[in-house]
Design an enzyme around this catalytic site. Structure first.
Site, PDB file in Angstrom:
ATOM      1  N   THR A   1      19.604  19.665   1.897  1.00  0.00           N
ATOM      2  CA  THR A   1      18.035  19.189   2.186  1.00  0.00           C
ATOM      3  C   THR A   1      17.107  19.779   1.161  1.00  0.00           C
ATOM      4  OG1 THR A   1      17.847  20.907   3.924  1.00  0.00           O
ATOM      5  CG2 THR A   1      18.743  19.003   4.694  1.00  0.00           C
TER       6      THR A   1
ATOM      7  N   TRP B   1      -3.568  12.222  18.692  1.00  0.00           N
ATOM      8  CA  TRP B   1      -2.885  12.057  17.623  1.00  0.00           C
ATOM      9  C   TRP B   1      -3.268  10.935  16.918  1.00  0.00           C
ATOM     10  CZ3 TRP B   1       2.973  13.155  18.909  1.00  0.00           C
ATOM     11  CH2 TRP B   1       3.114  14.567  19.074  1.00  0.00           C
TER      12      TRP B   1
ATOM     13  N   LYS C   1      -3.662  16.417  14.641  1.00  0.00           N
ATOM     14  CA  LYS C   1      -4.234  16.560  16.193  1.00  0.00           C
ATOM     15  C   LYS C   1      -5.662  16.414  16.059  1.00  0.00           C
ATOM     16  CE  LYS C   1      -0.335  18.343  18.232  1.00  0.00           C
ATOM     17  NZ  LYS C   1       0.155  19.405  17.741  1.00  0.00           N
TER      18      LYS C   1
ATOM     19  N   GLU D   1      21.063  14.876   6.953  1.00  0.00           N
ATOM     20  CA  GLU D   1      21.783  15.584   8.123  1.00  0.00           C
ATOM     21  C   GLU D   1      22.655  14.360   8.644  1.00  0.00           C
ATOM     22  OE1 GLU D   1      18.775  16.238   7.371  1.00  0.00           O
ATOM     23  OE2 GLU D   1      18.325  18.400   7.818  1.00  0.00           O
TER      24      GLU D   1
HETATM   25  P1  ADP Z   1      13.900  15.649   2.583  1.00  0.00           P
HETATM   26  O1  ADP Z   1      13.632  16.420   3.876  1.00  0.00           O
HETATM   27  O2  ADP Z   1      14.593  16.385   1.549  1.00  0.00           O
HETATM   28  O3  ADP Z   1      13.098  14.407   2.047  1.00  0.00           O
HETATM   29  P2  ADP Z   1      15.673  13.485   3.757  1.00  0.00           P
HETATM   30  O4  ADP Z   1      15.860  12.620   2.456  1.00  0.00           O
HETATM   31  O5  ADP Z   1      16.949  13.828   4.429  1.00  0.00           O
HETATM   32  O6  ADP Z   1      15.503  14.913   3.043  1.00  0.00           O
HETATM   33  O7  ADP Z   1      14.482  13.119   4.582  1.00  0.00           O
HETATM   34  C1  ADP Z   1      14.788  12.540   5.915  1.00  0.00           C
HETATM   35  C2  ADP Z   1      13.314  12.314   6.437  1.00  0.00           C
HETATM   36  O8  ADP Z   1      12.701  11.210   5.778  1.00  0.00           O
HETATM   37  C3  ADP Z   1      13.396  11.675   7.615  1.00  0.00           C
HETATM   38  O9  ADP Z   1      13.680  12.599   8.851  1.00  0.00           O
HETATM   39  C4  ADP Z   1      11.999  10.866   7.770  1.00  0.00           C
HETATM   40  O10 ADP Z   1      10.935  11.878   8.086  1.00  0.00           O
HETATM   41  C5  ADP Z   1      12.034  10.468   6.209  1.00  0.00           C
HETATM   42  N1  ADP Z   1      12.359   9.030   6.198  1.00  0.00           N
HETATM   43  C6  ADP Z   1      13.346   8.437   5.786  1.00  0.00           C
HETATM   44  N2  ADP Z   1      13.118   7.098   5.975  1.00  0.00           N
HETATM   45  C7  ADP Z   1      12.212   6.799   6.442  1.00  0.00           C
HETATM   46  C8  ADP Z   1      11.504   5.749   6.663  1.00  0.00           C
HETATM   47  N3  ADP Z   1      12.071   4.524   6.432  1.00  0.00           N
HETATM   48  N4  ADP Z   1      10.387   5.533   7.444  1.00  0.00           N
HETATM   49  C9  ADP Z   1       9.773   6.623   7.635  1.00  0.00           C
HETATM   50  N5  ADP Z   1      10.393   7.918   7.272  1.00  0.00           N
HETATM   51  C10 ADP Z   1      11.370   8.080   6.660  1.00  0.00           C
END
Ligand code: ADP
Length: 540
Positions: A186, A443, A438, A331
């Site tokens: 990640t 929120w 917040k 993940e």
């Molecule tokens: P990084 O943390 O490296 O960006 P990831 O690509 O695994 O790694 O990111 C996952 C996160 O991206 C999710 O937990 C979410 O917060 C965000 N995310 C992914 N797709 C979407 C989406 N369609 N809408 C909103 N948030 C998204």
């Protein structure tokens, strides 16, 4: 008692083998790193994968070794993924946009033995090679004519030369299902990057789900442009699900700007594709500036961060393209949910179809989702209540690489996202838990404010952060980057936002900057913005 069915252990390479035997003429088309379009069939890709497997064994690659790649989406990078996993080693994708500290940390943590790299990234490796002591050799994914002359102090080998003369069949191993196949870190927006170790089993389950009608639904009649990079989040599983279904794979190489994406969509008659919103905004900008259309394109998947409502509308109305909104995380291999609103038109009132399309969608079989409160109690699926989004399933992480402790809470992964789930099962992300603002006990969703702001035609990227406030604890501050040569006043933005938000939800102020920082995965990086503007409303 046991079931009496065949129980061949699986190996990811069987996907490519299937494509070679049953979709032998379907193509992998790449806008290559060296320049020009390269074509090969699945049958050729499979033979070259076998040749690479022989070469890897000759280089001393053993089962379980971590073999790094740093490459664009190309046919060679695809061959690497299959050959490395096929010989029982672990293909570890490195994101070239990582900071040097992160690169050092990741390669050393994984103890990568060998690196296969595109010519574009050789300078990055040269600059860092002293800090990457586990690497024994580097293979440059090119031919002799394009080999760089850099001296890395360890053997630098040519990919095409390694393949020459090798047998085009390989005695692939029968592997236990939970044999690790690939490793992806990640990007470490909080703390050190963490390794996610996929298995042959998890990738194959994920590929089935990603291929189905609730997934990308691509088959041999489709020409699929895979823009999502192989160096991030397992290429959304497309490197496995497209060959599984025999779809034509179209790969961008390094050419991901709007003009190049338009050109390859047109030339290769692309009808489906997948990318993050920033890539789509470059394409839309190019189409708008040049008055172009993409008549063959039927469907785009948008994910990685929230698809702005204005982008969905533009694709639908101006370009007649359906948008599949998808959510997931590294993940989760990474698919968590996809949005096929069209399957539910009998249940959704006509005036709410767009609202539904903006949600992140429903999970496929293999993933389960729920929302919970801070004590872990499940919250109602009423479309209103929001809570911590929890996930479990066959392709969801159990623990991070080299960690003793489980990553789960009572068997579920806390995704770090805040979401609602409605009675039809459509999940909607309202924010990342750490980004929620917040204000006076209420929120405010930073995602909603950003989404509304980018609907303004002059705004390219928006970031909404919570900053300290003496009375309300936190107040939203909106930071915007406009398109080059475009301007917009604070009054105009506020009046646009007022159409959607109550007065207390409006940003306290708007700041204009030339370049909003992005993470290695192309998402807005709020960490430096928070650091810079934390005291904006409470100057010392
Ligand atoms: P990084 O943390 O490296 O960006 P990831 O690509 O695994 O790694 O990111 C996952 C996160 O991206 C999710 O937990 C979410 O917060 C965000 N995310 C992914 N797709 C979407 C989406 N369609 N809408 C909103 N948030 C998204």
């Amino acid at each position: 008692m046991q079931g009496l069915m065949q129980n061949d252990p699986i190996n990811l390479v069987s996907i490519l083998q299937h494509a070679a035997r049953w979709h032998s003429d379907s193509e992998i088309v790449t806008n290559s790193v060296e320049g020009g379009i390269h074509r090969e069939t699945y049958a050729e890709a499979y033979q070259r994968t076998a040749q690479l497997a022989h070469a890897l064994k000759e280089l001393g690659v053993e089962e379980g070794d971590r073999i790094a790649t740093m490459g664009w989406n190309t046919w060679r990078h695809l061959e690497c993924w299959y050959a490395i996993a096929g010989v029982g080693a672990i293909s570890h994708t490195l994101n070239p946009r990582l900071s040097t500290e992160q690169l050092h940390y990741i390669v050393n943590h994984a103890e990568d033995k060998l690196l296969l790299v595109d010519i574009s990234f050789v300078p990055i490796i040269q600059a860092n090679i002293k800090q990457l002591p586990t690497l024994e050799a580097v293979v440059v994914m090119t031919d002799e004519a394009h080999m760089p002359e850099d001296d890395l102090g360890i053997p630098v080998l040519c990919y095409e030369t390694l393949l020459q003369g090798k047998a085009t069949e390989y005695g692939w191993l029968s592997l236990p299902e939970d044999q690790p196949s690939s490793l992806c870190y990640t990007s470490g927006t909080t703390g050190d990057p963490k390794g996610v170790l996929y298995s042959h089993r998890s990738n194959i389950f994920h590929a089935y789900a990603a291929s189905g009608v609730e997934g990308f639904n691509a088959n041999r009649t489709d020409s699929f442009l895979m823009i999502v990079p192989m160096f991030h989040a397992n290429s959304w599983g497309l490197a496995f699900s497209l060959p599984m279904m025999g779809a034509k794979m179209v790969l961008t190489g390094p050419h991901m700007d709007g003009a190049s994406v338009y050109q390859i969509i047109t030339d290769e008659e692309v009808n489906k594709s997948a990318a993050v919103p920033t890539v789509w905004s470059m394409l839309l900008d190019h189409l708008n500036q040049n008055n172009l259309q993409v008549p063959k394109l039927e469907e785009t998947t948008i994910g990685g961060s929230a698809a702005p409502r204005s982008m969905i509308v533009e694709f639908n109305e101006k370009y007649n393209v359906d948008v599949l909104h998808a959510w997931g995380m590294t993940e989760m291999s990474p698919l968590g949910s996809l949005n096929r609103t069209k399957m539910y038109l009998d249940k959704i009132p006509a005036d709410q179809v767009l609202d539904y399309n903006c949600k992140q969608g429903r999970p496929t079989f293999g993933v389960d989702l729920k929302i919970v409160d801070d004590d872990g109690n499940e919250l109602p699926r009423d479309g209103e209540t929001t809570g911590r989004l929890m996930a479990k399933g066959a392709w969801v992480i159990e623990r991070y690489y080299k960690k003793e402790e489980s990553a789960l809470e009572n068997g579920w992964l806390d995704t770090g996202d805040i979401a609602s789930i409605d009675p039809l099962g459509f999940m909607q992300i309202t924010d990342r838990a750490k980004d929620v603002i917040k204000s006076g006990g209420e929120w405010i969703s930073s995602v909603d404010v950003e989404n509304a702001a980018v609907a303004h035609p002059a705004i390219q990227i928006a970031a909404c952060i919570g900053v300290a406030h003496p009375k309300w604890e936190e107040r939203p501050l909106l930071i915007v980057q406009t398109y080059p040569d475009q301007e917009v006043s604070t009054k105009d933005i506020m009046s646009l936002l007022s159409e959607t938000f109550a007065k207390w939800q409006l940003p306290e102020d708007i700041i204009y900057i030339d370049e909003i920082p992005l993470t290695a995965t192309g998402k807005v990086d709020k960490k430096p913005l928070r650091a810079q503007y934390q005291d904006y409303l409470t100057p010392a």
